[in-house]
Design an enzyme around this catalytic site. Structure first.
Site, PDB file in Angstrom:
ATOM      1  N   ASP A   1      22.083  -3.178   5.231  1.00  0.00           N
ATOM      2  CA  ASP A   1      20.832  -3.891   4.463  1.00  0.00           C
ATOM      3  C   ASP A   1      20.434  -5.024   5.415  1.00  0.00           C
ATOM      4  OD1 ASP A   1      23.360  -5.276   4.145  1.00  0.00           O
ATOM      5  OD2 ASP A   1      22.804  -6.168   2.251  1.00  0.00           O
TER       6      ASP A   1
ATOM      7  N   ASP B   1      22.533 -10.298  10.313  1.00  0.00           N
ATOM      8  CA  ASP B   1      22.469 -11.740  10.315  1.00  0.00           C
ATOM      9  C   ASP B   1      22.724 -12.312  11.898  1.00  0.00           C
ATOM     10  OD1 ASP B   1      22.313 -14.541   9.454  1.00  0.00           O
ATOM     11  OD2 ASP B   1      22.167 -13.858   7.503  1.00  0.00           O
TER      12      ASP B   1
ATOM     13  N   PHE C   1      16.852 -16.900   2.993  1.00  0.00           N
ATOM     14  CA  PHE C   1      17.975 -16.175   2.304  1.00  0.00           C
ATOM     15  C   PHE C   1      17.268 -15.289   1.276  1.00  0.00           C
ATOM     16  CE2 PHE C   1      21.459 -15.281  -0.565  1.00  0.00           C
ATOM     17  CZ  PHE C   1      22.583 -15.158   0.567  1.00  0.00           C
TER      18      PHE C   1
ATOM     19  N   ARG D   1      21.380  -7.902  -6.854  1.00  0.00           N
ATOM     20  CA  ARG D   1      21.286  -6.478  -6.158  1.00  0.00           C
ATOM     21  C   ARG D   1      20.234  -5.618  -6.608  1.00  0.00           C
ATOM     22  NH1 ARG D   1      25.510  -7.134  -2.245  1.00  0.00           N
ATOM     23  NH2 ARG D   1      27.527  -8.167  -2.907  1.00  0.00           N
TER      24      ARG D   1
HETATM   25  C1  PRP Z   1      26.068  -9.240   4.750  1.00  0.00           C
HETATM   26  C2  PRP Z   1      25.551  -7.975   5.119  1.00  0.00           C
HETATM   27  C3  PRP Z   1      26.001  -7.521   6.379  1.00  0.00           C
HETATM   28  C4  PRP Z   1      26.644  -8.757   6.882  1.00  0.00           C
HETATM   29  C5  PRP Z   1      25.458  -9.309   7.948  1.00  0.00           C
HETATM   30  O1  PRP Z   1      27.011  -8.601   3.990  1.00  0.00           O
HETATM   31  O2  PRP Z   1      25.252  -6.751   4.191  1.00  0.00           O
HETATM   32  O3  PRP Z   1      27.164  -6.690   5.908  1.00  0.00           O
HETATM   33  O4  PRP Z   1      26.547  -9.734   5.844  1.00  0.00           O
HETATM   34  O5  PRP Z   1      25.992 -10.414   8.553  1.00  0.00           O
HETATM   35  P1  PRP Z   1      26.314 -10.850   9.775  1.00  0.00           P
HETATM   36  O6  PRP Z   1      25.275 -10.186  10.813  1.00  0.00           O
HETATM   37  O7  PRP Z   1      26.101 -12.294   9.902  1.00  0.00           O
HETATM   38  O8  PRP Z   1      27.659 -10.309  10.111  1.00  0.00           O
HETATM   39  P2  PRP Z   1      27.953  -9.780   2.924  1.00  0.00           P
HETATM   40  O9  PRP Z   1      29.073 -10.280   3.681  1.00  0.00           O
HETATM   41  O10 PRP Z   1      27.111 -10.708   2.306  1.00  0.00           O
HETATM   42  O11 PRP Z   1      28.623  -8.770   1.841  1.00  0.00           O
HETATM   43  P3  PRP Z   1      27.840  -7.615   0.879  1.00  0.00           P
HETATM   44  O12 PRP Z   1      27.088  -6.631   1.732  1.00  0.00           O
HETATM   45  O13 PRP Z   1      29.032  -7.244   0.026  1.00  0.00           O
HETATM   46  O14 PRP Z   1      26.945  -8.511   0.007  1.00  0.00           O
END
Ligand code: PRP
Length: 188
Positions: free
Chosen positions: A101, A104, A153, A166
């Site tokens: 999704d 970051d 965010f 979500r």
């Molecule tokens: C978010 C997103 C990615 C990750 C990206 O997941 O879905 O998997 O963070 O971040 P990064 O590039 O800094 O590694 P999250 O940990 O929020 O879990 P979720 O998808 O279950 O909400």
């Protein structure tokens, strides 16, 4: 007391997302014609994006999922990647498309690329709906990118804030509330 948030601004509408998802699916269809790629959704955030993308891709793809824990219940990345759910597919010799999704810091996918390469994947392509490039801590080749976003965010279309929002059909920024929040206003 836990922080409270509310929707600030809609960044991408349901229609804009659908149109871009269709374009990404067309690119994937063109690039993977004649193959059967394995599309890997990174849970939980990618579940809606992958579901929509899957129905627009016109190659005989297969699907699997992985889950990591990198964030706490708030909005800051800890940089720690822990595997919560692994693949159930043998990926040796397979062409993988990693579906996220949002990218970051890039730490999650950077870890994953190394791990899946070591397991013998024939190729690894990243497909991310949102690219928060300004937050990147490691170089990452994103082959299919939906939208670039600033350092805000965001929630909706699979993305959460403390597990809320979500199921919004659009993507929006949220803001932290100073005091007690008003009743949540989820849908416009
Ligand atoms: C978010 C997103 C990615 C990750 C990206 O997941 O879905 O998997 O963070 O971040 P990064 O590039 O800094 O590694 P999250 O940990 O929020 O879990 P979720 O998808 O279950 O909400």
């Amino acid at each position: 007391m836990a922080d409270k948030y509310e929707i600030q601004e809609i960044l991408f509408t349901e229609e804009q997302i659908a149109s871009r998802v269709g374009e990404l699916a067309d690119m994937i269809t063109g690039d993977f014609e004649g193959t059967a790629p394995l599309m890997v959704g990174i849970l939980k955030g990618a579940f809606i994006f992958l579901a929509d993308l899957a129905r627009r891709v016109r190659v005989p793809a297969e699907f699997d999922f992985m889950a990591f824990s990198s964030y706490g219940s708030g909005t800051k990345t800890s940089g720690v990647v822990r595997v919560l759910k692994d693949l159930s597919t043998d990926i040796a010799g397979r062409h993988l498309i990693l579906v996220e999704d949002i990218v970051d810091s890039g730490l999650t996918l950077s870890y994953l690329l190394r791990d899946l390469k070591a397991r013998g994947a024939a190729s690894l392509s990243i497909c991310a709906l949102l690219n928060k490039e300004v937050a990147r801590q490691v170089d990452l080749p994103i082959r299919y990118e939906g939208f670039t976003i600033p350092d805000v965010f965001v929630v909706g279309y699979g993305l959460d804030c403390a597990e809320q929002y979500r199921n919004l059909p659009y993507i929006a920024s949220v803001k932290k509330l100073a005091g007690e929040p008003p009743a949540p206003r989820l849908f416009p």
